[in-house]
Design a protein around this motif. Structure first.
Motif, mmCIF file in Angstrom:
data_model
loop_
_atom_site.group_PDB
_atom_site.id
_atom_site.type_symbol
_atom_site.label_atom_id
_atom_site.label_comp_id
_atom_site.label_asym_id
_atom_site.label_seq_id
_atom_site.Cartn_x
_atom_site.Cartn_y
_atom_site.Cartn_z
ATOM 1 N N TRP A 146 0.848 -1.197 0.000
ATOM 2 C CA TRP A 146 0.000 0.000 0.000
ATOM 3 C C TRP A 146 0.879 1.240 0.000
ATOM 4 O O TRP A 146 1.782 1.369 0.827
ATOM 5 N N ASP A 147 0.593 2.178 -0.890
ATOM 6 C CA ASP A 147 1.406 3.396 -0.960
ATOM 7 C C ASP A 147 0.582 4.663 -0.781
ATOM 8 O O ASP A 147 1.024 5.763 -1.108
ATOM 9 N N GLY A 148 -0.628 4.514 -0.226
ATOM 10 C CA GLY A 148 -1.481 5.679 -0.017
ATOM 11 C C GLY A 148 -0.852 6.726 0.875
ATOM 12 O O GLY A 148 -1.087 7.925 0.697
ATOM 13 N N TYR A 149 -0.039 6.303 1.838
ATOM 14 C CA TYR A 149 0.596 7.241 2.758
ATOM 15 C C TYR A 149 1.567 8.178 2.043
ATOM 16 O O TYR A 149 1.909 9.249 2.557
ATOM 17 N N ILE A 150 1.974 7.788 0.832
ATOM 18 C CA ILE A 150 2.822 8.640 -0.007
ATOM 19 C C ILE A 150 1.975 9.383 -1.038
ATOM 20 O O ILE A 150 2.027 10.605 -1.151
ATOM 21 N N VAL A 151 1.177 8.629 -1.795
ATOM 22 C CA VAL A 151 0.496 9.173 -2.973
ATOM 23 C C VAL A 151 -0.526 10.253 -2.625
ATOM 24 O O VAL A 151 -0.586 11.302 -3.285
ATOM 25 N N TRP A 152 -1.322 10.038 -1.577
ATOM 26 C CA TRP A 152 -2.362 11.018 -1.280
ATOM 27 C C TRP A 152 -1.775 12.372 -0.897
ATOM 28 O O TRP A 152 -2.371 13.425 -1.158
ATOM 29 N N GLY A 153 -0.605 12.362 -0.282
ATOM 30 C CA GLY A 153 0.074 13.614 0.028
ATOM 31 C C GLY A 153 0.521 14.353 -1.219
ATOM 32 O O GLY A 153 0.486 15.586 -1.275
ATOM 33 N N LYS A 154 0.917 13.617 -2.245
ATOM 34 C CA LYS A 154 1.276 14.232 -3.518
ATOM 35 C C LYS A 154 0.070 14.895 -4.174
ATOM 36 O O LYS A 154 0.191 15.908 -4.865
ATOM 37 N N TYR A 155 -1.104 14.306 -3.957
ATOM 38 C CA TYR A 155 -2.314 14.785 -4.614
ATOM 39 C C TYR A 155 -2.940 16.002 -3.921
ATOM 40 O O TYR A 155 -3.906 16.566 -4.433
ATOM 41 N N GLY A 156 -2.425 16.376 -2.756
ATOM 42 C CA GLY A 156 -2.938 17.560 -2.071
ATOM 43 C C GLY A 156 -3.641 17.298 -0.755
ATOM 44 O O GLY A 156 -3.992 18.237 -0.037
ATOM 45 N N PHE A 157 -3.854 16.035 -0.407
ATOM 46 C CA PHE A 157 -4.461 15.726 0.882
ATOM 47 C C PHE A 157 -3.463 16.045 1.995
ATOM 48 O O PHE A 157 -2.275 15.732 1.880
ATOM 49 N N LEU A 158 -3.956 16.665 3.061
ATOM 50 C CA LEU A 158 -3.122 17.024 4.202
ATOM 51 C C LEU A 158 -3.642 16.358 5.462
ATOM 52 O O LEU A 158 -4.825 16.031 5.568
ATOM 53 N N MET A 159 -2.759 16.163 6.412
ATOM 54 C CA MET A 159 -3.159 15.610 7.700
ATOM 55 C C MET A 159 -4.086 16.589 8.401
ATOM 56 O O MET A 159 -3.867 17.797 8.357
ATOM 57 N N HIS A 160 -5.127 16.066 9.069
ATOM 58 C CA HIS A 160 -6.039 16.951 9.782
ATOM 59 C C HIS A 160 -6.238 16.552 11.232
ATOM 60 O O HIS A 160 -6.818 17.314 12.010
ATOM 61 N N ARG A 161 -5.750 15.373 11.622
ATOM 62 C CA ARG A 161 -5.860 14.967 13.018
ATOM 63 C C ARG A 161 -4.629 15.439 13.790
ATOM 64 O O ARG A 161 -3.495 15.251 13.331
ATOM 65 N N PRO A 162 -4.830 16.040 14.964
ATOM 66 C CA PRO A 162 -3.704 16.591 15.724
ATOM 67 C C PRO A 162 -2.583 15.593 15.990
ATOM 68 O O PRO A 162 -1.400 15.957 15.938
ATOM 69 N N ASP A 163 -2.921 14.323 16.285
ATOM 70 C CA ASP A 163 -1.870 13.355 16.581
ATOM 71 C C ASP A 163 -1.016 13.048 15.358
ATOM 72 O O ASP A 163 0.208 12.891 15.457
ATOM 73 N N ASP A 164 -1.650 12.973 14.171
ATOM 74 C CA ASP A 164 -0.883 12.750 12.947
ATOM 75 C C ASP A 164 0.032 13.936 12.660
ATOM 76 O O ASP A 164 1.195 13.762 12.260
ATOM 77 N N ILE A 165 -0.490 15.140 12.848
ATOM 78 C CA ILE A 165 0.303 16.349 12.605
ATOM 79 C C ILE A 165 1.484 16.419 13.568
ATOM 80 O O ILE A 165 2.616 16.735 13.171
ATOM 81 N N TRP A 212 10.130 9.511 2.875
ATOM 82 C CA TRP A 212 8.845 9.159 3.488
ATOM 83 C C TRP A 212 8.483 7.696 3.241
ATOM 84 O O TRP A 212 7.774 7.086 4.045
ATOM 85 N N LYS A 213 8.974 7.129 2.160
ATOM 86 C CA LYS A 213 8.715 5.716 1.886
ATOM 87 C C LYS A 213 9.188 4.850 3.046
ATOM 88 O O LYS A 213 8.536 3.856 3.407
ATOM 89 N N TYR A 214 10.322 5.223 3.666
ATOM 90 C CA TYR A 214 10.884 4.409 4.738
ATOM 91 C C TYR A 214 10.583 4.952 6.134
ATOM 92 O O TYR A 214 10.591 4.194 7.103
ATOM 93 N N ARG A 215 10.283 6.241 6.230
ATOM 94 C CA ARG A 215 10.026 6.831 7.537
ATOM 95 C C ARG A 215 8.546 7.092 7.799
ATOM 96 O O ARG A 215 8.119 7.326 8.929
ATOM 97 N N GLY A 216 7.735 7.034 6.750
ATOM 98 C CA GLY A 216 6.339 7.403 6.872
ATOM 99 C C GLY A 216 5.452 6.275 7.381
ATOM 100 O O GLY A 216 5.859 5.118 7.468
ATOM 101 N N ASP A 217 4.220 6.652 7.678
ATOM 102 C CA ASP A 217 3.230 5.702 8.181
ATOM 103 C C ASP A 217 1.844 6.185 7.757
ATOM 104 O O ASP A 217 1.695 7.252 7.169
ATOM 105 N N SER A 218 0.817 5.404 8.081
ATOM 106 C CA SER A 218 -0.553 5.770 7.736
ATOM 107 C C SER A 218 -0.967 7.064 8.444
ATOM 108 O O SER A 218 -0.494 7.355 9.547
ATOM 109 N N TRP A 219 -1.855 7.806 7.807
ATOM 110 C CA TRP A 219 -2.361 9.047 8.396
ATOM 111 C C TRP A 219 -3.733 9.354 7.809
ATOM 112 O O TRP A 219 -4.084 8.882 6.734
ATOM 113 N N LYS A 267 3.034 13.899 15.083
ATOM 114 C CA LYS A 267 4.020 12.878 14.728
ATOM 115 C C LYS A 267 4.833 13.317 13.515
ATOM 116 O O LYS A 267 6.053 13.112 13.461
ATOM 117 N N PHE A 268 4.154 13.905 12.530
ATOM 118 C CA PHE A 268 4.847 14.379 11.337
ATOM 119 C C PHE A 268 5.843 15.488 11.699
ATOM 120 O O PHE A 268 7.014 15.447 11.286
#
Length: 214
Positions: free
Chosen positions: A129-148, A179-186, A150-151
């Motif tokens: 699964w590569d959504g944690y990378i691709v959706w960020g490229k498309y313009g989606f941003l983190m909106h939950r405080p805990d995800d923000i 981000w491929k190696y350091r990233g996680d779901s958000w 951690k980032f």
């Protein structure tokens, strides 16, 4: 979950079938008339279900380009992409973003304010699964405080403080590799209002691929 017949779409959901299909973004990949003809002929898999809150979920599976697609109409303001997986054998370029362009246009026309999703994956546990990378490229941003939080912590630890949002990171090859190696779901959000950070990133990506014109 309660399955409903496609012919009962308007009665059961309040939306015409063609509107729900538009909100899925499917017409960004397939010509609308052709898709509807194939659907009428029973040559495509499309289902509509109502969840426990009586909210409609449109599911499309096993087309030549899409393995799975499910979009939930959470409210008159919000869509939620429950799943989107490209068919591995698809030869169509930019399937994901072309679908998103169509979805954004339909959602905006129908008065929706935002699109949300779970940007899923990490290299250790969910490498398919590569959504944690691709959706960020498309313009989606983190909106939950805990995800923000951690980032921001990762950006601080790894001296990447110039990356205020995930798009700043994954829009570059180096950032994507990191981000491929350091990233996680958000959990992500695309705010559809004009000139938000989300839509500016969305347009910048689309322009870079020649898929959006000014």
């Amino acid at each position: 979950m309660t399955a409903i017949k496609l012919g009962d779409c308007k009665k059961q959901t309040g939306y015409e079938l063609v509107d729900l299909l538009s909100l899925s973004g499917i017409f960004g990949i397939y010509n609308q008339n052709t898709f509807l003809e194939l659907l009428d002929a029973g040559k495509l898999k499309c289902k509509i279900k109502l969840n426990s809150n009586r909210e409609p979920i449109l599911q499309i599976n096993d087309t030549p380009d899409i393995k799975e697609l499910a979009v939930l109409v959470r409210s008159p303001d919000e869509l939620f992409i429950e799943i989107f997986r490209k068919e591995p054998s698809s030869k169509s370029p930019n399937v994901g973003f072309r679908r998103l362009i169509s979805q954004v246009n339909a959602a905006t026309a129908l008065g929706f304010k935002r699109i949300r999703l779970w940007a899923y994956g990490n290299i250790k546990e969910y490498s398919d699964w590569d959504g944690y990378i691709v959706w960020g490229k498309y313009g989606f941003l983190m909106h939950r405080p805990d995800d923000i939080s951690k980032f921001n912590l990762k950006m601080s630890e790894d001296l990447l403080l110039h990356c205020a949002i995930i798009y700043d990171l994954v829009k570059t090859k180096e950032g994507t590799a990191y981000w491929k190696y350091r990233g996680d779901s958000w959990y992500g959000e695309l705010d559809l209002a004009i000139n938000t950070q989300h839509m500016n990133a969305y347009r910048e990506y689309g322009l870079s691929k020649g898929l959006i014109r000014i």
